[in-house]
Write an enzyme that holds these catalytic residues in place. Structure first.
Site, PDB file in Angstrom:
ATOM      1  N   GLY A   1     -75.757  72.716  -4.013  1.00 54.09           N
ATOM      2  CA  GLY A   1     -75.091  73.463  -2.949  1.00 54.09           C
ATOM      3  C   GLY A   1     -75.287  72.832  -1.580  1.00 54.09           C
ATOM      4  O   GLY A   1     -75.637  71.653  -1.476  1.00 54.09           O
ATOM      5  N   ALA A   2     -75.042  73.633  -0.516  1.00 61.75           N
ATOM      6  CA  ALA A   2     -74.976  73.103   0.859  1.00 61.75           C
ATOM      7  C   ALA A   2     -74.014  71.914   0.844  1.00 61.75           C
ATOM      8  O   ALA A   2     -74.354  70.799   1.248  1.00 61.75           O
ATOM      9  CB  ALA A   2     -76.358  72.723   1.386  1.00 61.75           C
TER      10      ALA A   2
ATOM     11  N   HIS B   1     -71.143  69.103   1.157  1.00 63.72           N
ATOM     12  CA  HIS B   1     -70.577  68.280   2.234  1.00 63.72           C
ATOM     13  C   HIS B   1     -69.514  67.379   1.629  1.00 63.72           C
ATOM     14  O   HIS B   1     -69.225  67.479   0.414  1.00 63.72           O
ATOM     15  CB  HIS B   1     -71.688  67.482   2.943  1.00 63.72           C
ATOM     16  CG  HIS B   1     -72.581  66.738   2.001  1.00 63.72           C
ATOM     17  ND1 HIS B   1     -72.142  65.683   1.239  1.00 63.72           N
ATOM     18  CD2 HIS B   1     -73.886  66.915   1.657  1.00 63.72           C
ATOM     19  CE1 HIS B   1     -73.123  65.213   0.494  1.00 63.72           C
ATOM     20  NE2 HIS B   1     -74.200  65.955   0.712  1.00 63.72           N
TER      21      HIS B   1
ATOM     22  N   HIS C   1     -70.193  65.708  -1.805  1.00 68.40           N
ATOM     23  CA  HIS C   1     -69.954  66.562  -2.982  1.00 68.40           C
ATOM     24  C   HIS C   1     -68.446  66.712  -3.229  1.00 68.40           C
ATOM     25  O   HIS C   1     -67.977  66.637  -4.365  1.00 68.40           O
ATOM     26  CB  HIS C   1     -70.544  67.957  -2.758  1.00 68.40           C
ATOM     27  CG  HIS C   1     -72.029  67.993  -2.572  1.00 68.40           C
ATOM     28  ND1 HIS C   1     -72.608  68.332  -1.367  1.00 68.40           N
ATOM     29  CD2 HIS C   1     -73.055  67.745  -3.424  1.00 68.40           C
ATOM     30  CE1 HIS C   1     -73.926  68.305  -1.489  1.00 68.40           C
ATOM     31  NE2 HIS C   1     -74.231  67.944  -2.724  1.00 68.40           N
TER      32      HIS C   1
ATOM     33  N   GLN D   1     -87.462  70.541 -10.069  1.00 62.89           N
ATOM     34  CA  GLN D   1     -87.378  69.157  -9.595  1.00 62.89           C
ATOM     35  C   GLN D   1     -87.968  68.972  -8.201  1.00 62.89           C
ATOM     36  O   GLN D   1     -87.973  67.869  -7.672  1.00 62.89           O
ATOM     37  CB  GLN D   1     -85.940  68.639  -9.641  1.00 62.89           C
ATOM     38  CG  GLN D   1     -85.026  69.208  -8.572  1.00 62.89           C
ATOM     39  CD  GLN D   1     -83.593  68.760  -8.775  1.00 62.89           C
ATOM     40  OE1 GLN D   1     -82.952  69.148  -9.757  1.00 62.89           O
ATOM     41  NE2 GLN D   1     -83.072  67.935  -7.883  1.00 62.89           N
TER      42      GLN D   1
ATOM     43  N   GLY E   1     -73.377  61.137  -7.929  1.00 56.86           N
ATOM     44  CA  GLY E   1     -73.214  60.268  -6.771  1.00 56.86           C
ATOM     45  C   GLY E   1     -74.137  59.059  -6.811  1.00 56.86           C
ATOM     46  O   GLY E   1     -75.298  59.168  -7.216  1.00 56.86           O
TER      47      GLY E   1
ATOM     48  N   LYS F   1     -75.354  57.955  -4.319  1.00 56.26           N
ATOM     49  CA  LYS F   1     -76.375  58.311  -3.322  1.00 56.26           C
ATOM     50  C   LYS F   1     -77.752  58.447  -3.988  1.00 56.26           C
ATOM     51  O   LYS F   1     -78.767  58.053  -3.439  1.00 56.26           O
ATOM     52  CB  LYS F   1     -75.957  59.619  -2.640  1.00 56.26           C
ATOM     53  CG  LYS F   1     -77.013  60.316  -1.837  1.00 56.26           C
ATOM     54  CD  LYS F   1     -77.245  59.618  -0.558  1.00 56.26           C
ATOM     55  CE  LYS F   1     -78.186  60.302   0.390  1.00 56.26           C
ATOM     56  NZ  LYS F   1     -79.106  61.264  -0.140  1.00 56.26           N
ATOM     57  N   ASP F   2     -77.756  59.047  -5.203  1.00 55.77           N
ATOM     58  CA  ASP F   2     -78.992  59.189  -5.977  1.00 55.77           C
ATOM     59  C   ASP F   2     -78.935  58.173  -7.123  1.00 55.77           C
ATOM     60  O   ASP F   2     -78.809  58.536  -8.289  1.00 55.77           O
ATOM     61  CB  ASP F   2     -79.115  60.622  -6.491  1.00 55.77           C
ATOM     62  CG  ASP F   2     -79.208  61.619  -5.358  1.00 55.77           C
ATOM     63  OD1 ASP F   2     -80.320  61.855  -4.867  1.00 55.77           O
ATOM     64  OD2 ASP F   2     -78.155  62.135  -4.923  1.00 55.77           O
TER      65      ASP F   2
ATOM     66  N   SER G   1     -75.932  63.993   3.357  1.00 56.28           N
ATOM     67  CA  SER G   1     -76.944  64.651   2.535  1.00 56.28           C
ATOM     68  C   SER G   1     -77.063  66.092   2.996  1.00 56.28           C
ATOM     69  O   SER G   1     -76.931  66.379   4.198  1.00 56.28           O
ATOM     70  CB  SER G   1     -78.291  63.937   2.714  1.00 56.28           C
ATOM     71  OG  SER G   1     -79.342  64.765   2.258  1.00 56.28           O
TER      72      SER G   1
END
Ligand code: AMP
Length: 279
Positions: free
Chosen positions: A31-32, A34, A37, A61, A148, A150-151, A186
């Site tokens: 969530g949150a 951006h 996502h 996690q 992503g 990103k990870d 992020s």
């Protein structure tokens, strides 16, 4: 968009769709939401018939309890973004729904992948990630799941799990979305002050410099340059900068086909990660 909070309800809904021969894609998130996502959702929309997004801030996690408590939660805005990007189904379970009291212990052998980089700095993190992704895969049974870049290490870990458990799901890695100034998007960026947002640019700057110099100098020199730059940057609490084989996150050799640089640092109280493909 359909919204489900119970596993049994979403399972029923998706099995009916599956019987009609429709393909299912899953975009797991905390969530949150951006643009990063949203780009995953948009890729999924072009790839599968039914796009499922999950929003679940997964306690197993998080290695730092304060980080879990402070994790941004913006469900109302998230729903608006999902509807606008063409998502079909939102799965929004509670912690009890995903972790019933009689839950079995989880442990999967991830080899070296969970000992290096994020695995080293966040012990147990990837056991938690694989535990929840396995649960989500079991509920949604996606044909394809979208993650992503990103990870980056997370994608490697998920691929390892899928291979090991012989799960019938295709994993797609989507590119990193960045702010115009280069900062990787992020959910945690909302916690950065204006000053910290500027200081955080050192991460992407170090990566871009390494990419520019790649092939001109030794990998060890590029790594050391980046570390020196980051340690000398205001507001940066350096954790790691590594240049590795993008296939298995092992050391780079002459034969390595794809190379990735990965960085992690704290900016104030906020821990950030980023990476770039060098070759
Ligand atoms: P998170 O909500 O942080 O767990 O992220 C959910 C998914 O979105 C993961 O697969 C992330 O790698 C991906 N993601 C996060 N940030 C970005 C970004 N800036 N660009 C592309 N994908 C991202």
């Amino acid at each position: 968009m359909e919204i489900f909070t119970l596993k049994s309800d979403i399972e029923k809904y998706l099995s009916a769709s599956r019987l009609q021969g429709r393909t299912i894609g899953l975009v797991p998130t905390m969530g949150a939401l951006h643009q990063g996502h949203v780009s995953l959702i948009e890729t999924a929309v072009t790839d599968v018939d039914i796009v499922v997004c999950s929003i679940f801030v997964n306690p197993t996690q998080f290695t730092d309890k304060k980080d879990l408590e402070n994790y941004p939660r913006t469900v109302e805005q998230d729903i608006e973004k999902l509807v606008a990007s063409g998502c079909d189904v939102l799965f929004l379970p509670s912690v009890d729904e995903m972790y019933p009291p009689a839950d079995e212990n989880w442990c999967i052998d991830l080899g070296n992948l969970e000992l290096i980089l994020e695995g080293e700095f966040r012990p147990g993190h990837y056991q938690g990630v694989t535990q929840i992704v396995k649960k989500l895969f079991d509920v949604v049974k996606p044909d394809t799941a979208f993650f992503g870049q990103k990870d980056f290490q997370q994608v490697k870990v998920i691929n390892r799990m899928v291979e090991k458990l012989e799960m019938p799901v295709k994993i797609i890695m989507c590119p990193i979305k960045r702010e115009e100034n280069g900062l990787a998007m992020s959910s945690r960026n909302v916690r950065l002050s204006e000053m910290e947002k500027k200081q955080a640019l050192a991460l992407s700057q170090a990566l871009i410099k390494a990419k520019g110099d790649f092939g001109l100098r030794k990998v060890s020199e590029l790594r050391d340059d980046a570390e020196r730059f980051l340690r000398n940057s205001d507001g940066i609490d350096f954790e790691y900068f590594e240049i590795l084989d993008a296939g298995n996150l092992g050391p780079v050799s002459q034969e390595t086909e794809n190379v990735v640089a990965l960085v992690a640092a704290k900016v104030g109280e906020t821990r950030l990660i980023d990476n770039i493909i060098l070759k």
